[in-house]
Design a protein around this motif. Sequence first.
Motif: not given
Length: 231
Positions: A64, A188, A197-198
């Motif tokens: 992540g 996410t 966030d991604a």
Amino acid sequence: MNAEDRIAALEAQVASLAHGLAIQEDVQAIRTLQFAYGYFMDKCMFAEIVDLFAEDAELHFMGGVFKGKAGARRLYGGSSGMNGPEHGMLFEHIIAQDIVHVAPDRTTAEGRFRTFMQGGVHRSKEGAPPAIPPQFLEAGIYENRYVREGGVWKFQLFNYKVVYQCDFSVGWANAPEAPLMVSEHRKTFPESASGPDALEARPDRWPKAVVMPFHYRHPVTGEPIRTPVPK
């Protein structure tokens, strides 16, 4: 050499020495920053950890990518429910083998550190998170970038790769390829309240032969250090 030239040479030498001393002070400050992170992690002091990051920080962990301090807050303590030391919980981080390089303009730096963690849950602990084994070991590598923000060194890129996690009773020879206690991220934010966030590729780990790229050049040859292809 006349007097003016000698004075100019001495001034240049003093400036060079002062710059070299300032670089070493920066290295020490970055080492302290990284080691302070380890001590805070020992006791789950997540608010103190988040304060170590720059406003535009980016954190890579377990597949992540977390961005900014908001992302850091989700990563640290967002899903465990812990915040601060607890009876019967052990997360001792030993951080060592540091190599730090400060940019000539002293605004950014890069550092490689190794960590070894001893963790677990004492038999007297009630209500412990079920994913944490009673006794486990973890090792990993940091390849981080730091930035001077407001005159203070902070984490800008936090890049930690787990080498292995294993139950203490079986050791690393029997370490699972899958995470032992912290799962790779699959969703996410905001679909996952504590998510990144991604997403990025699932990081490989022991027993696969994984070499984390080096930020620095070979100290003798000056050549970039190649990332060997695992066999």
